[in-house]
Design an enzyme around this catalytic site. Structure first.
Site, mmCIF file in Angstrom:
data_model
loop_
_atom_site.group_PDB
_atom_site.id
_atom_site.type_symbol
_atom_site.label_atom_id
_atom_site.label_comp_id
_atom_site.label_asym_id
_atom_site.label_seq_id
_atom_site.Cartn_x
_atom_site.Cartn_y
_atom_site.Cartn_z
ATOM 1 N N GLU A 155 53.784 -53.142 -25.031
ATOM 2 C CA GLU A 155 53.377 -54.804 -25.023
ATOM 3 C C GLU A 155 52.641 -55.979 -23.644
ATOM 4 O O GLU A 155 51.412 -56.123 -23.348
ATOM 5 C CB GLU A 155 53.608 -56.199 -25.926
ATOM 6 C CG GLU A 155 53.727 -55.959 -27.832
ATOM 7 C CD GLU A 155 54.707 -55.085 -27.854
ATOM 8 O OE1 GLU A 155 55.532 -54.331 -26.826
ATOM 9 O OE2 GLU A 155 54.696 -54.663 -28.575
ATOM 10 N N GLN A 174 50.202 -56.770 -31.799
ATOM 11 C CA GLN A 174 49.796 -56.547 -33.190
ATOM 12 C C GLN A 174 50.426 -57.691 -34.247
ATOM 13 O O GLN A 174 49.936 -58.060 -35.254
ATOM 14 C CB GLN A 174 50.874 -55.208 -33.610
ATOM 15 C CG GLN A 174 50.753 -54.391 -35.211
ATOM 16 C CD GLN A 174 51.339 -53.020 -35.050
ATOM 17 O OE1 GLN A 174 52.135 -52.868 -35.272
ATOM 18 N NE2 GLN A 174 50.635 -52.172 -34.684
ATOM 19 N N PHE A 175 51.504 -58.299 -33.650
ATOM 20 C CA PHE A 175 52.043 -59.264 -34.214
ATOM 21 C C PHE A 175 52.305 -60.351 -32.572
ATOM 22 O O PHE A 175 52.860 -60.225 -32.045
ATOM 23 C CB PHE A 175 53.101 -59.149 -35.076
ATOM 24 C CG PHE A 175 53.293 -59.121 -36.712
ATOM 25 C CD1 PHE A 175 52.935 -59.569 -37.645
ATOM 26 C CD2 PHE A 175 53.263 -57.683 -36.603
ATOM 27 C CE1 PHE A 175 52.782 -59.356 -38.677
ATOM 28 C CE2 PHE A 175 52.951 -57.251 -37.876
ATOM 29 C CZ PHE A 175 52.301 -57.776 -38.587
ATOM 30 N N ALA A 176 52.218 -62.020 -33.084
ATOM 31 C CA ALA A 176 52.376 -62.427 -32.152
ATOM 32 C C ALA A 176 53.929 -62.221 -31.706
ATOM 33 O O ALA A 176 54.476 -62.791 -30.645
ATOM 34 C CB ALA A 176 52.339 -64.654 -32.741
ATOM 35 N N ASP A 177 54.354 -62.089 -32.726
ATOM 36 C CA ASP A 177 55.823 -62.677 -32.685
ATOM 37 C C ASP A 177 56.443 -60.853 -32.062
ATOM 38 O O ASP A 177 57.962 -61.178 -31.088
ATOM 39 C CB ASP A 177 57.030 -61.886 -33.622
ATOM 40 C CG ASP A 177 56.778 -63.206 -34.861
ATOM 41 O OD1 ASP A 177 57.395 -63.809 -36.047
ATOM 42 O OD2 ASP A 177 55.360 -62.685 -35.448
ATOM 43 N N TYR A 178 55.478 -60.442 -31.180
ATOM 44 C CA TYR A 178 55.923 -59.023 -30.405
ATOM 45 C C TYR A 178 55.130 -59.650 -28.874
ATOM 46 O O TYR A 178 55.318 -58.269 -28.462
ATOM 47 C CB TYR A 178 55.309 -57.640 -30.863
ATOM 48 C CG TYR A 178 56.191 -57.459 -32.252
ATOM 49 C CD1 TYR A 178 57.575 -57.877 -32.708
ATOM 50 C CD2 TYR A 178 55.212 -56.873 -33.653
ATOM 51 C CE1 TYR A 178 58.133 -57.691 -33.448
ATOM 52 C CE2 TYR A 178 56.158 -56.616 -34.731
ATOM 53 C CZ TYR A 178 57.196 -57.388 -34.654
ATOM 54 O OH TYR A 178 58.132 -56.960 -35.865
ATOM 55 N N GLU A 188 47.921 -51.134 -30.240
ATOM 56 C CA GLU A 188 48.218 -50.696 -31.166
ATOM 57 C C GLU A 188 47.992 -50.055 -32.302
ATOM 58 O O GLU A 188 47.778 -51.417 -33.078
ATOM 59 C CB GLU A 188 50.231 -50.939 -31.077
ATOM 60 C CG GLU A 188 50.904 -51.297 -30.068
ATOM 61 C CD GLU A 188 52.395 -51.994 -29.621
ATOM 62 O OE1 GLU A 188 52.639 -52.180 -31.053
ATOM 63 O OE2 GLU A 188 52.879 -52.587 -28.763
ATOM 64 N N PRO A 220 57.806 -59.076 -25.127
ATOM 65 C CA PRO A 220 57.459 -58.610 -23.521
ATOM 66 C C PRO A 220 56.338 -58.374 -22.852
ATOM 67 O O PRO A 220 56.235 -58.082 -21.595
ATOM 68 C CB PRO A 220 57.623 -57.045 -24.393
ATOM 69 C CG PRO A 220 57.457 -56.952 -25.447
ATOM 70 C CD PRO A 220 57.264 -58.578 -25.590
ATOM 71 N N HIS A 224 57.803 -61.502 -38.170
ATOM 72 C CA HIS A 224 56.694 -60.610 -38.768
ATOM 73 C C HIS A 224 55.571 -62.805 -38.746
ATOM 74 O O HIS A 224 54.925 -62.656 -39.696
ATOM 75 C CB HIS A 224 56.531 -59.688 -39.800
ATOM 76 C CG HIS A 224 57.067 -59.201 -39.272
ATOM 77 N ND1 HIS A 224 58.176 -58.933 -39.676
ATOM 78 C CD2 HIS A 224 56.229 -57.731 -39.085
ATOM 79 C CE1 HIS A 224 58.313 -57.050 -39.582
ATOM 80 N NE2 HIS A 224 56.584 -56.979 -38.550
HETATM 81 C C1 LIG Z 1 58.294 -54.947 -29.474
HETATM 82 C C2 LIG Z 1 57.268 -54.884 -30.951
HETATM 83 N N1 LIG Z 1 55.867 -53.787 -31.339
HETATM 84 C C3 LIG Z 1 55.084 -54.007 -31.844
HETATM 85 C C4 LIG Z 1 56.126 -53.633 -33.164
HETATM 86 C C5 LIG Z 1 55.591 -52.929 -34.748
HETATM 87 N N2 LIG Z 1 56.134 -51.779 -35.474
HETATM 88 C C6 LIG Z 1 56.664 -51.628 -35.903
HETATM 89 S S1 LIG Z 1 57.053 -50.322 -36.471
HETATM 90 C C7 LIG Z 1 55.938 -49.362 -34.870
HETATM 91 C C8 LIG Z 1 56.391 -48.161 -34.864
HETATM 92 C C9 LIG Z 1 56.810 -47.342 -33.932
HETATM 93 O O1 LIG Z 1 57.534 -46.182 -33.952
HETATM 94 P P1 LIG Z 1 58.629 -45.415 -33.813
HETATM 95 O O2 LIG Z 1 59.259 -46.209 -32.407
HETATM 96 O O3 LIG Z 1 58.159 -43.846 -33.517
HETATM 97 O O4 LIG Z 1 59.055 -45.363 -35.471
HETATM 98 P P2 LIG Z 1 59.396 -44.686 -36.341
HETATM 99 O O5 LIG Z 1 59.029 -45.689 -37.211
HETATM 100 O O6 LIG Z 1 58.370 -43.314 -36.610
HETATM 101 O O7 LIG Z 1 60.956 -44.333 -36.488
HETATM 102 C C10 LIG Z 1 55.455 -51.240 -34.910
HETATM 103 C C11 LIG Z 1 54.178 -50.458 -33.663
HETATM 104 C C12 LIG Z 1 57.675 -53.969 -33.052
HETATM 105 N N3 LIG Z 1 57.976 -54.332 -34.314
HETATM 106 N N4 LIG Z 1 58.180 -54.484 -32.252
#
Ligand SMILES: Cc1ncc(C[n+]2csc(CCOP(=O)(O)OP(=O)(O)O)c2C)c(N)n1
Ligand SMILES: Cc1ncc(C[n+]2csc(CCOP(=O)(O)OP(=O)(O)O)c2C)c(N)n1
Ligand SMILES: [Mg+2]
Ligand SMILES: [Mg+2]
Lengths: 410, 337, 410, 337
Positions: free
Chosen positions: B60, B82-86, B29, B89, B129
């Site tokens: 993920e 992106q973070f180990a917390d994620y 990501e 999945p 995070h």
């Molecule tokens: C499972 C998971 N993977 C990655 C992230 C990191 N992350 C946080 S917000 C984001 C982007 C989300 O985009 P979108 O769904 O379009 O929502 P928007 O911020 O545009 O409202 C990412 C990759 C996360 N929080 N949770």
């Protein structure tokens, strides 16, 4: 809102349950030959209706009709019939072997033989299938030795997987057959990765992913569609809709969508439904999809409409959840019988040759079984070694496993 | 020798391997055009093209699942979560698939896959995070687990992981990305440019998997640590004046048990520390191995210092983080026991 | 096959990158008023085209036109405008507070204010939203005290979540606002479970699930659609397509499907796209979907077409991945400006009243901030206690946590 | 008192709770019409209707995810994962959501959820029908983890779990479903109808979470076990003639540490056993707690017997399973140490 009527909870139910009379009147079956064959580069939007129809080639009289007919030669067709017959005989013997305690578990293909055997012939050498446990026809149609399959099923000293895997969880890179996982759907997205890798490598090989109707509910089905759609991966996404998961009918996974092919529409992926009991239709559609993949046109989703005539596995008894005679009522018939009738009509087969072929096939299965049993069965004869527990987890055995192997005294 | 941050060292490691080996592909990501939210892949897409470094959908399981397919094909995917917390999945794909591909197919298919994930707290990242899920990987047969504590190791371990024929999880302590961090959050930030472990050789070199390193030799007590906690342990030794032998494990699986046992047999005492929640953490395995192998040399119970058995809170971060005060207390108690 | 051309790897790319000229010419925008409003019980198959269009009410002149107009009274409209203005002012102040170090993190709604504020007004008391971090408008439009939001953002002694959660991850059962998760998409399927529970309980309350365009790629999006479709759950499935995830444009998640609403089609779920910057259109479509849910007609999927005008979060700098002026080029305009113009045209608003309202709104935000700061900010003043680390994980604290709390000296 | 198998006892527990509490709903794959592949829910749909007991799509994340939503609504979902080996797709929902709902919302929302899953080997289920993933739950703050070893406990713990206000994972050793199993796979199968712990009271009763039980008092060595291994431990004690005190933990989190410590202080020796892979298993936590709390009473290192650090092989099942011979050897070694 306090005055609105109470909400109701809806749980889909199959038309009939044990005790009832089988009823497939809700299954709309188009005439053979009636569904168009679009060019392989047709816009996905323009062929959405293919996700709600059923492509069929063999009609009731056994004739091959319509735009999807003609993808196979006489030789290929008789070979195909023999593959299906082999698979059925193989199943029958292994089913029995399980009952005799020669293995712990078996899963048969009864009624679904056309799907994997016909599909394999639409691929080229080097292409890779990511199968579930119900596509052994891919191996049989590609000439993988039956005795090796049996060695695996018996977990004997010649088991290519050294006793580590549940019976029927074959693996053969050489035959384009990815190692089967016991976890549903995981392989569906791995297949997309393999296809992406092939594209990244400027290769010409394509991948085929396999999944059952019930397993489309799993998340990895979605992941596969997302990645295949985004990267236009050279892949064929196969959904085998045999009407049942274990005890749950396809309506529990499918919900309100009408078909499983419909799932592909939301991703802009060309999605087709095909008569899974029609060897010719399966092959023609698979070939169409393979051509798309190989021409950088991206993924195709195919739903094979078929019926699981047997039990889910040797651990299952379907009479507990569906009428015993439901299988006989299945309107798309038996794939072997249908191809046999077509070949007879075509003038290249006869009842006598069929009987003879049946005997030959059974002989070869029995011979293979005899050979395999010579190498042992689950509880007697030759066995994989205890060392095989510890070996081959990593390329090089780490110290803690060496210590444990020592403790195990091997 | 050039000094690099841990981010630069990781980027350099990827660069070296992408240059040497066409099979290495990098994705995740925000990893492609942008170069990763922590910038570990910045510049790689421009240099190697979209086919070798690209953005992935936020899925993920799909990232790891496709990477498994690529590895089985013959590529050497190195993906970022992106973070180990994620990573959760993707947990099914990592633990049930990647880990067992070679084994279940008896070598017919293999899975030379690297999964990098920023880990640990100390950045006010809250519950989602800050996690350190290493024990969720060390329990799974078939994976290797790596936690670097500095730039030079980060690059060398990464290269070793990419060259390894089996799946390797690399947990990168994000609080160390830009500088060594000893837990003194109220002191001025230090940077790798002032630290000798920021001296990262150019080009290809390997820090072998499965080899620990003694960061500080000592005679009084053995401290087992990894990642951020190595720096905390060194600070605690310094501040308590206890002559601790601080071992940086670097690889959790396979573990360098010999180095540990030799040290504990010498010191007779041992403290195990990590940032992850205490119960069933990797520390429990370490304590168990120490008492199994050094029972008759132990003069005090092996002590554990770890994150509390709660989620990682946002505002109370520094009361959660097992900093030098808590580690120091454990050192003193272990010496006095 | 050896002779077939090499495969190519495809990675979608946005139209422009930094340095280029913003270009939205590929975004097809139907005339306001031009999209039909089907009856709520229309067959999903009959309204598939709504997934590929954009429902709009406010035209370029600020008039409300077409079959979706007229769902709100004058009072509701002026209240709606004020909610959007409040949200924007709130964002501006909190954004600044973050830069001043009063909190660690903030996420704003710039450009997307209409979506959550208009939606909230289509629900009834007792209904439950399962929001992401970008729907604070749900709270503001429902009268949740701004000062409580700020207390949470500042993690101060009055923080309703006791310092445990990242800023903006509010929770308010009373205001139908489910506790926000930092893990994307997880809440989308939980919402379906809540809706199923309401139906199981013969309740009348419905649920609304929220997700971003990028997050639809996550598996739990699929799980939600499967369960919602199968059990006909009384739920509204909201996809906020603000064109960007973090640095990745929506094409990476969407792939070849054309729209995100299209995803619903494969599940037989009525799926609509709406102009997310049009307060009236958002409200009308949400009301339509709520009526469906409450009448046991099952789920509806709505894609809100909008644009994230600000950074993803305070940790993000969008100029690294998209042209700085892209936001100005966004063809659906600014939601506040558009509603303001409509109200002026309607004769119930004026530039002066708007200026005055702006000042009032800013005053109330500043007053709330002053009060909140009195209870502390992240690094100074009142704080949640260290005991709060250990408390409230389980209803009753188990022995090992009691021991650890003691070790922590609290 | 009626004798019941563990399956019947579980079914009875569900029945009792569905009868008493309208909020209890039961679902999972094949759980509704058919009554579950192990028949634990047979008859419940017929008795309570499709709204209270129903079939779910094959999507474990969806099953747990929707159950979390139901629990937050105010119901008391009790869902089944068909095999513990298939819980991984739900791991994110279980560990990142269910476990933290109460905490992160400061009690605004809660998650009274029960997840049942058949666990363990001994049925020739191979790598994907034999796993014991308890340590992957015990490491996660916010969950409770239960492993019954017999019918009477299975029912009482299940009822306690359903009445518990927080999420509870119940790992049901499938090899015990139809009878006690001591690891002697080559002897005739015994059934619960011949075992006193098959005597299951009718109606409502509770076996409280967090309370271990001494199954066999003894003076020589403490054995910590749960699930199938309790029976293996008893057999090993019998066969070696060693006067072992066998403790059935029943609940892993929260753990009944007092009972453990009291026993080990008495015996001075301890053996910990489980079927899961050794490294980072829950046994490591138990060993660690014992040495932390009983260090000065220990006369020998605490020993571990566990599954090997490999996947669960199909054909070599009995060489993998830590049966009475392996446990007996550990008992003898611990006595001789
Ligand atoms: C499972 C998971 N993977 C990655 C992230 C990191 N992350 C946080 S917000 C984001 C982007 C989300 O985009 P979108 O769904 O379009 O929502 P928007 O911020 O545009 O409202 C990412 C990759 C996360 N929080 N949770
Ligand atoms: C992740 C996971 N969940 C559940 C199971 C148990 N299981 C094995 S096969 C099966 C039914 C699959 O049905 P379907 O996908 O329709 O395939 P079919 O058997 O009909 O070919 C189930 C539930 C599993 N193997 N993996
Ligand atoms: Mg099926
Ligand atoms: Mg977005």
């Amino acid at each position: 809102m306090a005055n609105s009527a109470p909400l109701k909870f809806h749980v889909p139910e199959p038309e009939v349950r044990p005790g009832g009379t089988p009823d497939f009147s809700n299954v709309v079956i188009p005439e053979a030959g009636s569904v168009e064959r679009p060019p392989v580069d047709a816009e996905p939007e323009s062929i959405r209706k293919l996700a709600f129809s059923i492509i069929r080639v063999l009609n009731r009289d056994g004739e091959a009709v319509g735009p999807w007919a003609g993808s196979l030669t006489d030789e290929e067709l008789t070979a195909g019939l023999r593959h299906m017959m082999t698979l059925r005989a193989f199943d029958a013997r292994m089913q029995m072997a399980q009952r005799q305690g020669k293995t712990s578990f078996y899963m048969q293909h009864l009624g679904e033989e056309a799907v994997s055997t016909a599909f394999r012939k639409a691929l080229a050498k080097g292409d890779m299938n990511f199968p579930t446990y119900r596509q052994a026809g891919l191996l049989i149609a590609d000439g993988y030795p039956m005795v090796d399959m049996m060695n695996q099923i018996f977990s004997n000293e010649r088991d290519p997987l050294r006793g580590r895997q549940l019976p029927v969880m074959y693996s053969s890179r050489e035959h384009g057959f990815f190692t089967i996982s016991g976890n549903l759907a995981t392989q569906f997205v791995q297949a997309v990765g393999w296809a992406m890798a092939s594209a990244i490598s400027k290769d010409t090989r394509i991948a085929a992913a396999w999944i059952g109707d019930g397993s489309t509910a799993e998340s990895d089905f979605h992941s596969a569609l997302v990645f295949a759609s985004t990267y236009k991966a050279p892949i064929i996404l196969n959904v085998v809709n045999n009407q049942w998961a274990i005890s749950t009918f396809q309506g529990i996974a499918r919900g309100g969508s009408g078909t499983f092919a419909a799932r592909g529409i939301g991703f802009g992926i060309p999605s087709l439904r095909v008569d899974g009991n029609d060897f010719l239709a399966v092959h023609a559609v698979a070939k169409w999809a393979a051509e798309r993949a190989r021409s950088n046109l991206g993924p195709t989703l195919i739903e094979y409409v078929t019926y699981r005539a047997g039990a889910h596995s040797t651990s299952d008894d379907p009479s507990a959840y569906r009428p015993k005679t439901e299988s006989d009522a299945w309107p798309l018939g038996d794939p072997i019988l249908r191809l046999k009738n077509h070949l007879i009509l075509r003038g290249i087969w006869s009842d006598e040759r069929h009987k003879q072929a049946e005997a030959e096939v059974m002989d070869s299965v029995i011979a293979a079984q005899k050979e395999a049993e010579g190498h042992g069965t689950l509880h007697s004869g030759g066995k994989p070694s205890v060392r095989d527990i510890f070996e081959g987890l990593y390329e090089e055995m780490p110290p803690h496993l060496r210590r444990q192997r020592q403790q195990a005294g091997v | 020798m050039p000094r690099k941050t841990m981010i630069e060292a990781i980027r350099d490691g990827l660069d070296v391997m992408m240059e040497r080996d066409k099979r290495v592909v990098v994705y995740g990501e925000d990893v492609g055009y942008f170069g990763g939210v922590f910038r570990c892949t910045a510049g790689l897409q421009a240099k190697y093209g979209k086919e070798r470094c690209f953005d992935a959908p936020i899925n993920e399981s799909g990232i790891v699942g496709t990477a498994i397919g690529m590895a089985a094909y013959g590529l050497r995917p190195c993906v970022e979560i992106q973070f180990a917390d994620y990573m959760y999945p993707a947990y099914d794909q990592l633990t049930q698939e990647a880990s067992r591909l070679r084994y279940r197919s008896a070598g017919d298919f293999t899975c030379p896959l690297v999964v990098r994930m920023p880990t640990g707290g100390g950045i006010f990242g809250g519950q989602t995070h800050s996690q350190s899920p290493e024990a969720l990987f060390t329990h799974v047969a078939g994976l290797k687990v790596v936690v670097p504590s500095n730039p030079v190791d980060a690059k060398g371990l990464l290269i070793a992981a990419i060259e390894d024929p089996d799946p390797v999880i690399i947990l990168e302590p994000k609080r160390l990305y830009n500088g060594p961090f000893d837990g003194h959050h109220d002191r001025p930030v230090t940077s790798w440019s002032k630290h000798e472990l920021g001296e990262v050789p150019d080009g290809h070199y390997v820090v072998p998997l499965g080899k620990a390193l003694i960061r500080r030799p000592g005679a009084a007590v053995t401290v087992l640590a990894y990642g951020t906690m190595v720096h905390v342990a060194l600070a605690a030794a310094e501040e308590t004046g206890i002559d601790a032998e601080v071992i940086d494990l670097r690889t959790l699986v396979p573990l360098d048990l010999d180095t540990i046992v030799e040290s504990v047999k010498k010191t007779g005492r041992c403290v195990v520390i990590h940032e992850a929640t205490m119960t069933s953490g990797y520390g429990a395995e370490l304590v168990t191995l120490v008492q199994e192998n050094c029972f008759y040399h132990l003069e005090a119970p092996v002590a554990r210092v770890a994150g509390w058995d709660t989620p990682y809170p946002h505002a109370q971060e520094w009361d959660y983080f097992p900093g030098p005060a808590r580690v120091g207390r454990a050192l003193i108690e272990t010496m006095e026991a």
